[in-house]
Design an enzyme around this catalytic site. Sequence first.
Site, mmCIF file in Angstrom:
data_model
loop_
_atom_site.group_PDB
_atom_site.id
_atom_site.type_symbol
_atom_site.label_atom_id
_atom_site.label_comp_id
_atom_site.label_asym_id
_atom_site.label_seq_id
_atom_site.Cartn_x
_atom_site.Cartn_y
_atom_site.Cartn_z
ATOM 1 N N TYR A 47 0.853 -1.184 0.000
ATOM 2 C CA TYR A 47 0.000 0.000 0.000
ATOM 3 C C TYR A 47 0.896 1.243 0.000
ATOM 4 C CZ TYR A 47 -3.816 -3.112 1.531
ATOM 5 O OH TYR A 47 -4.748 -4.119 1.642
ATOM 6 N N PRO A 193 -16.113 -4.496 3.095
ATOM 7 C CA PRO A 193 -17.291 -5.096 3.727
ATOM 8 C C PRO A 193 -18.591 -4.333 3.520
ATOM 9 C CG PRO A 193 -16.050 -3.860 5.353
ATOM 10 C CD PRO A 193 -15.264 -3.777 4.061
ATOM 11 N N PRO A 195 -21.379 -2.933 0.929
ATOM 12 C CA PRO A 195 -21.833 -3.005 -0.466
ATOM 13 C C PRO A 195 -21.956 -1.617 -1.086
ATOM 14 C CG PRO A 195 -23.285 -4.263 1.006
ATOM 15 C CD PRO A 195 -22.393 -3.438 1.871
#
Length: 261
Positions: A47, A193, A195
Amino acid sequence: MTSRMGLGALRLTDRGWGPPVDRAAAVEVLRTAVDLGVGMIDTADSYGLGANEELIAEALRPYPEGVVIATKAGQSRPGVGEWVPLGRPEYLRQQAELSLRRLRVERVDLFYLHRVDPAVPLADQVGALAALRDEGKIDRIGLSEVDVDTLEAARAVTEISAVQNKYSADDRTWDAVLDHCTAEDIDFVPWRPIPVADDAVATVAAELGVAPAPVALAWLLARSPVVRPIPGTASPEHLRQNMTAESVRLSAEQIALIDRR
């Protein structure tokens, strides 16, 4: 851990490539997360090409008691948007040493194999992490994006404490892995996690008068006691909203509605 809720730090370093666009704002998000009781900060060597780990050390050292700092190795970044598994034992060791330096710790709390490299025997990849744990350089070992068979093959080599797979109310690909982790008391850490849009989550959120994100996270927390979500955000406002998930109480009917999707 202080809380079952964690923070995925990827978004704090220019979508994972290079240093943060606004360093002060990124530091604020990390410090706010700790102030709100977040239980885990999740990063990776890839990252920001290491900048993410350096940012976390800048913002949080000395690390607060009860906050797990988790990082990963096993994915190389040959270019923007490119992620290539690389699990050679010497590479994993090298990256672990670099993570220790960037995070400014003597031991990493939780160290994941970021992806299983199909070109390297799994036992060699997991064995490299087991050796690092034996040397006191990492405390717990995790795997990312694995199925049950791969998890069990790794457990035949050494103890596995956590599995981090993509999972949410609208993506149940890894249901069997979550059920297995629940049975074996292994932490299951869903990444991405929340939507993008889910009708059932939206319906329940409207019933409760709250935003959809904490409802989606509350559903995950209710799904199993081993679940520890790590929603990512670069916004203190969204972070505060996400952290309310533990106070959202879903009825059995609301959980069933989201289960059915």
